[in-house]
Write a protein that holds these residues in place. Structure first.
Motif, PDB file in Angstrom:
ATOM      1  N   GLY A  12       0.810  -1.227   0.000  1.00 57.68           N
ATOM      2  CA  GLY A  12       0.000   0.000   0.000  1.00 57.68           C
ATOM      3  C   GLY A  12       0.834   1.263   0.000  1.00 57.68           C
ATOM      4  N   GLY A  13       1.996   1.259  -0.691  1.00 55.10           N
ATOM      5  CA  GLY A  13       2.786   2.486  -0.893  1.00 55.10           C
ATOM      6  C   GLY A  13       2.282   3.193  -2.144  1.00 55.10           C
ATOM      7  N   PRO A  14       3.020   4.197  -2.624  1.00 60.08           N
ATOM      8  CA  PRO A  14       2.550   4.936  -3.801  1.00 60.08           C
ATOM      9  C   PRO A  14       2.367   4.071  -5.045  1.00 60.08           C
ATOM     10  CG  PRO A  14       4.623   5.874  -2.943  1.00 60.08           C
ATOM     11  CD  PRO A  14       4.224   4.781  -2.021  1.00 60.08           C
ATOM     12  N   GLU A  38      -1.716   0.176  10.676  1.00 58.55           N
ATOM     13  CA  GLU A  38      -1.925   1.618  10.835  1.00 58.55           C
ATOM     14  C   GLU A  38      -1.023   2.402   9.874  1.00 58.55           C
ATOM     15  OE1 GLU A  38      -4.123   2.803  12.836  1.00 58.55           O
ATOM     16  OE2 GLU A  38      -4.613   0.934  13.877  1.00 58.55           O
ATOM     17  N   PRO A  39      -1.402   3.652   9.587  1.00 58.32           N
ATOM     18  CA  PRO A  39      -0.488   4.505   8.810  1.00 58.32           C
ATOM     19  C   PRO A  39       0.868   4.558   9.511  1.00 58.32           C
ATOM     20  CG  PRO A  39      -2.599   5.606   9.112  1.00 58.32           C
ATOM     21  CD  PRO A  39      -2.638   4.347   9.933  1.00 58.32           C
ATOM     22  N   HIS A  40       1.948   4.533   8.739  1.00 53.10           N
ATOM     23  CA  HIS A  40       3.269   4.452   9.368  1.00 53.10           C
ATOM     24  C   HIS A  40       4.293   5.331   8.649  1.00 53.10           C
ATOM     25  CE1 HIS A  40       2.967   1.338   6.292  1.00 53.10           C
ATOM     26  NE2 HIS A  40       4.286   1.342   6.178  1.00 53.10           N
ATOM     27  N   ASP A  41       5.372   5.659   9.379  1.00 54.93           N
ATOM     28  CA  ASP A  41       6.462   6.447   8.795  1.00 54.93           C
ATOM     29  C   ASP A  41       7.406   5.521   8.052  1.00 54.93           C
ATOM     30  OD1 ASP A  41       6.029   9.241   9.834  1.00 54.93           O
ATOM     31  OD2 ASP A  41       5.906   8.091  11.688  1.00 54.93           O
ATOM     32  N   LYS A  42       8.090   6.085   7.047  1.00 53.68           N
ATOM     33  CA  LYS A  42       9.054   5.303   6.256  1.00 53.68           C
ATOM     34  C   LYS A  42      10.314   6.114   6.083  1.00 53.68           C
ATOM     35  CE  LYS A  42       5.751   2.755   3.433  1.00 53.68           C
ATOM     36  NZ  LYS A  42       4.926   2.772   2.247  1.00 53.68           N
ATOM     37  N   VAL A  43      11.444   5.450   5.936  1.00 54.17           N
ATOM     38  CA  VAL A  43      12.687   6.190   5.667  1.00 54.17           C
ATOM     39  C   VAL A  43      12.555   6.792   4.266  1.00 54.17           C
ATOM     40  CG1 VAL A  43      15.175   6.068   5.380  1.00 54.17           C
ATOM     41  CG2 VAL A  43      14.052   4.657   7.109  1.00 54.17           C
ATOM     42  N   ARG A  98       1.331  10.522   6.193  1.00 54.94           N
ATOM     43  CA  ARG A  98       0.106  11.184   5.747  1.00 54.94           C
ATOM     44  C   ARG A  98      -0.189  10.904   4.278  1.00 54.94           C
ATOM     45  NH1 ARG A  98      -1.565  17.162   7.749  1.00 54.94           N
ATOM     46  NH2 ARG A  98      -1.474  16.147   9.772  1.00 54.94           N
ATOM     47  N   LEU A  99       0.848  10.904   3.441  1.00 47.25           N
ATOM     48  CA  LEU A  99       0.635  10.680   2.012  1.00 47.25           C
ATOM     49  C   LEU A  99       0.087   9.268   1.757  1.00 47.25           C
ATOM     50  CD1 LEU A  99       0.964  11.483  -0.999  1.00 47.25           C
ATOM     51  CD2 LEU A  99       3.259  10.517  -0.901  1.00 47.25           C
ATOM     52  N   PRO A 261      15.401   7.085  15.722  1.00 51.04           N
ATOM     53  CA  PRO A 261      15.198   7.314  14.284  1.00 51.04           C
ATOM     54  C   PRO A 261      14.700   6.037  13.602  1.00 51.04           C
ATOM     55  CG  PRO A 261      17.495   6.859  14.718  1.00 51.04           C
ATOM     56  CD  PRO A 261      16.815   6.871  16.069  1.00 51.04           C
ATOM     57  N   LEU A 262      14.194   6.205  12.408  1.00 55.34           N
ATOM     58  CA  LEU A 262      13.927   5.035  11.556  1.00 55.34           C
ATOM     59  C   LEU A 262      15.210   4.763  10.779  1.00 55.34           C
ATOM     60  CD1 LEU A 262      10.511   5.954   9.927  1.00 55.34           C
ATOM     61  CD2 LEU A 262      10.920   4.504  11.910  1.00 55.34           C
TER      62      LEU A 262
END
Ligand SMILES: Cc1cc2nc3c(=O)[nH]c(=O)nc-3n(C[C@H](O)[C@H](O)[C@H](O)COP(=O)(O)OP(=O)(O)OC[C@H]3O[C@@H](n4cnc5c(N)ncnc54)[C@H](O)[C@@H]3O)c2cc1C
Length: 388
Positions: A12-14, A38-43, A98-99, A261-262
């Motif tokens: 489910g990325g871009p 859940e929505p998550h952060d990525k490097v 968010r994106l 950090p990630l």
């Protein structure tokens, strides 16, 4: 439990969401699996180029409404020297959390069956269809088997077991880190509308404002440096401050938003999926198709483009063209970005880049254009999401 579906998108990325939205809008049945609940952060540097922004707009993603920061300037910093240039078009900066969440929501609205917290574990071709086992987050049991006509493989840096990407001849020995920060008011002001690239030996760092008054610091450094810093984040930050006096100023008074950090290691920069005749009905998208060096290229634009291209060709029953067309399209930007980032890893190359930026901006713009899918001139008149 067994379920028969038409099109399965894994990831489910871009790349995955772009393909899913486009397929659903063309009236196709689509199921999308995203392994995180859940929505998550990525490097990621979280720089959304004008090309990526164009594809996103066409897919119905409203970047300003999501709080994305407009980016109009590039500041290149090498040691004590820095140079600033206006970007030819407005780019954007938005957290991946968010994106990606907005794109998944958009996919659902378009009619895609989105399953979050569902990871594909096995994928095989059997009796004329694709069979995937799916596991839900937190459960050790396979709960369902999906049988699909076509599969869009968009798992980013994660390879599915039987579908690993070819190993690079040389592993990239760098680690990518990312941290969100609140900068001090002065520094926040100095970074307004600007992506700043700090070049130094052993790597580079990018910093730019993201939504909500935050800044994203994302950098790549050699593994050796990390070891020399005792694998400790505060020591690593101190190393970074020493390597770039300018960055030291930027980070003065900054407050970290996350406790840790990630990190990501061994990104196969320069990877291109070369097999032009893959198994029928399997499309490799995004980082599963091509990995452009992040210092000089737009991974998000490539991911979106690949998703749109695959969906378009699939709808036209022209699947066999996809990998050939994608390779043709991505080879030049990936190769050019490799050359540029190789050059910027040397002291002479960095000096040359700053010299070119100040004396021959048109030449530098030409080099940058070669790292993109298409030039800004063509983009100006482009308004459709369809790449073909
Ligand atoms: C250090 C660094 C900085 C970068 N900075 C930038 C930048 O500033 N701008 C830019 O344009 N690009 C940047 N990139 C590149 C960009 O992040 C990637 O190219 C882009 O995210 C690729 O998109 P994707 O959809 O292919 O993969 P991803 O965005 O990684 O999405 C893949 C998704 O698949 C899911 N998944 C994985 N396995 C499974 C499974 N088995 N089942 C279900 N779901 C699964 C994952 O959870 C993930 O959500 C950067 C990359 C790096 C390493």
């Amino acid at each position: 439990m067994r379920e028969i579906i038409d099109n399965l998108v894994i990831g489910g990325g871009p790349a995955g969401t772009a393909a899913a939205i486009q397929l659903a809008q063309a009236g196709k049945g689509v199921t999308l699996l995203e392994r995180k609940q859940e929505p998550h952060d990525k490097v990621c540097g979280e720089f959304i180029s004008w090309e990526a922004a164009d594809y996103l707009t066409a897919l119905g993603i409203d970047l300003p409404a999501l709080g994305a920061e407009p980016i109009t300037n590039l500041r290149l910093v090498n040691g004590g020297e820095s140079i600033e240039a206006a970007l030819p078009f407005t780019a954007w900066s938005l957290s991946r959390r968010r994106l990606d969440a907005a794109m998944l929501q958009r996919a659902e609205l378009a009619g895609v069956k989105v399953h979050c917290g569902a990871a594909a574990k096995n994928l095989q071709r059997r009796d004329g269809y694709w069979q995937a086992s799916v596991r839900t987050e937190g459960s050790s049991q396979f709960y369902t088997e999906l049988h699909a006509d076509s599969v869009f493989l968009a798992t980013g840096k994660y390879d599915l077991r039987q579908w690993q990407r070819r190993k690079a001849r040389r592993t990239d020995n760098r680690i990518g880190f990312k941290m969100h920060l609140y900068l001090s008011p002065n520094q926040q002001m100095a970074l307004q509308h600007t992506v700043e690239l700090h070049l130094f030996d052993h790597g580079y760092a990018g910093i730019e404002p993201v939504e909500g008054g935050k800044a994203n610091l994302c950098f790549l450094i050699n593994k050796d440096v990390f070891h020399r810093c005792g694998k400790r984040w505060p020591d690593l930050l101190e190393w970074l401050r020493r390597s770039s006096p300018h960055l030291r100023t930027r980070l003065t008074g900054a407050v970290q938003i996350w406790s840790q950090p990630l990190a990501v290691y061994g990104t196969p920069y320069g990877y291109l999926h070369r097999s032009q005749a893959g198994p029928i009905g399997l499309y490799r998208l995004g980082d599963q198709m091509a990995v452009i060096p992040s210092l000089a290229g737009d991974g998000i634009a490539i991911a979106l483009y690949s998703g749109l291209l695959a969906a378009e060709l699939h709808v036209r029953n022209d699947a066999e063209r996809y990998h050939r067309e994608a390779l043709k399209r991505f080879r030049r930007p990936v190769r050019s970005a490799q050359i540029v980032s190789g050059l910027l890893s040397t002291t002479k190359g960095r000096r040359l880049a700053l010299w070119l930026a100040s004396r021959k901006p048109a030449l530098l713009a030409g080099v940058i254009r070669r790292t993109r899918l298409q030039g800004p001139d063509q983009l100006a008149c482009r308004r459709s999401a369809s790449p073909v």
